[in-house]
Design a protein around this motif. Structure first.
Motif, PDB file in Angstrom:
ATOM      1  N   ASP A 177      99.974  81.474 113.226  1.00  0.00           N
ATOM      2  CA  ASP A 177      98.928  80.712 113.909  1.00  0.00           C
ATOM      3  C   ASP A 177      97.806  80.324 112.962  1.00  0.00           C
ATOM      4  O   ASP A 177      97.561  80.988 111.946  1.00  0.00           O
ATOM      5  N   ASP A 178      97.119  79.245 113.314  1.00  0.00           N
ATOM      6  CA  ASP A 178      95.933  78.822 112.566  1.00  0.00           C
ATOM      7  C   ASP A 178      94.893  79.940 112.588  1.00  0.00           C
ATOM      8  O   ASP A 178      94.709  80.624 113.591  1.00  0.00           O
ATOM      9  N   GLY A 179      94.219  80.108 111.462  1.00  0.00           N
ATOM     10  CA  GLY A 179      93.192  81.143 111.379  1.00  0.00           C
ATOM     11  C   GLY A 179      93.706  82.477 110.891  1.00  0.00           C
ATOM     12  O   GLY A 179      92.919  83.390 110.624  1.00  0.00           O
ATOM     13  N   ILE A 180      95.044  82.607 110.770  1.00  0.00           N
ATOM     14  CA  ILE A 180      95.640  83.843 110.251  1.00  0.00           C
ATOM     15  C   ILE A 180      95.994  83.636 108.784  1.00  0.00           C
ATOM     16  O   ILE A 180      96.682  82.674 108.435  1.00  0.00           O
ATOM     17  N   THR A 181      95.515  84.513 107.935  1.00  0.00           N
ATOM     18  CA  THR A 181      95.845  84.452 106.509  1.00  0.00           C
ATOM     19  C   THR A 181      97.029  85.371 106.236  1.00  0.00           C
ATOM     20  O   THR A 181      96.922  86.590 106.393  1.00  0.00           O
ATOM     21  N   LEU A 182      98.153  84.784 105.876  1.00  0.00           N
ATOM     22  CA  LEU A 182      99.354  85.559 105.567  1.00  0.00           C
ATOM     23  C   LEU A 182      99.529  85.611 104.059  1.00  0.00           C
ATOM     24  O   LEU A 182      99.628  84.568 103.404  1.00  0.00           O
ATOM     25  N   LEU A 183      99.553  86.821 103.526  1.00  0.00           N
ATOM     26  CA  LEU A 183      99.667  87.004 102.081  1.00  0.00           C
ATOM     27  C   LEU A 183     100.844  87.900 101.744  1.00  0.00           C
ATOM     28  O   LEU A 183     101.133  88.856 102.460  1.00  0.00           O
ATOM     29  N   THR A 184     101.516  87.594 100.652  1.00  0.00           N
ATOM     30  CA  THR A 184     102.487  88.531 100.092  1.00  0.00           C
ATOM     31  C   THR A 184     101.723  89.530  99.229  1.00  0.00           C
ATOM     32  O   THR A 184     100.554  89.300  98.871  1.00  0.00           O
TER      33      THR A 184
END
Length: 227
Positions: A177-184
């Motif tokens: 979703d927008d606003g979620i920062t997904l990082l490896t």
């Protein structure tokens, strides 16, 4: 630009320069020193998934239980005890140490004439020709400038079958979703290092959800708690 073609020959053609492939090559050349091996790998350096791993990764086991049989990963025991203050059986190698270890091993085998190493090259699994006593295989450099044919006397060894892949190599299989920062984990480390270089206290937000509970996830949790 025309593609150059080089003809090679060997006893064993090994695809992939990860830990399993290098351990196989080490045992093969120890027991049959006259064997000639060609090693082909997509990466620019030997080490398999370690090449792409997050920079804060270390072994979860003692270094003396990992690597190739003929070469110590933990290094000189006296150096560890006196200079580093670490007992050899408690040494857990870092990514940097592991990559240097595998690179040195490959360099030594190349210098001995037992091994020919071709980094940044891709093997063509669909272009195999069977002759009377040998099999001819093909691989090419990733930039497309060079092509190689290899006459193999004994065996092709597929060292990338079931290879390990880290999150940085695997796009998420779900919507974000927008606003979620997904990082490896790799991106997390890079974000923290960039923030530290810019003298920022919090390069990214301090609330995290870690997906998974395997080694990579636990490494990430420990890294977050420590930094």
């Amino acid at each position: 630009m025309s593609q150059s073609v080089t003809n090679l020959s060997c006893d064993y053609l090994v695809i992939g320069a990860g830990a399993a492939s290098l351990a196989f090559i080490d045992t093969l050349l120890t027991e049959l020193p006259s064997t000639k091996v060609v090693l082909v790998d997509k990466n620019a350096a030997p080490g398999g998934h370690w090449v792409h791993d997050y920079d804060f990764v270390t072994l979860h086991q003692p270094s003396l239980l990992y690597g190739v049989a003929s070469k110590q990963l933990e290094g000189n025991w006296m150096t560890n005890c006196i200079l580093k203050g670490t007992l050899p059986w408690k040494h857990q190698a870092t990514k940097k140490e592991i990559l240097a270890y595998f690179q040195k091993f490959v360099d030594e085998k190349v210098a001995s004439g037992q091994l020919q190493y071709f980094p940044e090259c891709e093997y063509d699994f669909g272009a195999v020709q069977h002759n009377n006593d040998t099999t001819t295989h093909t691989f090419a450099s990733l930039d497309g400038n060079a092509k190689y044919t290899v006459q193999v006397k004994y065996k092709l060894v597929n060292g990338i079958l079931g290879e390990c892949k880290i999150p940085a190599q695997c796009p998420p299989q779900f919507a974000v979703d927008d606003g979620i920062t997904l990082l490896t984990p790799n991106q997390l480390y890079d974000s923290y290092q960039q923030g530290s270089a810019n003298k920022e206290n919090t390069p990214i937000k301090k609330k995290y959800i870690v997906l998974g509970c395997g080694k990579t996830a636990m490494d990430t949790v420990v890294y977050l708690l420590r930094t």
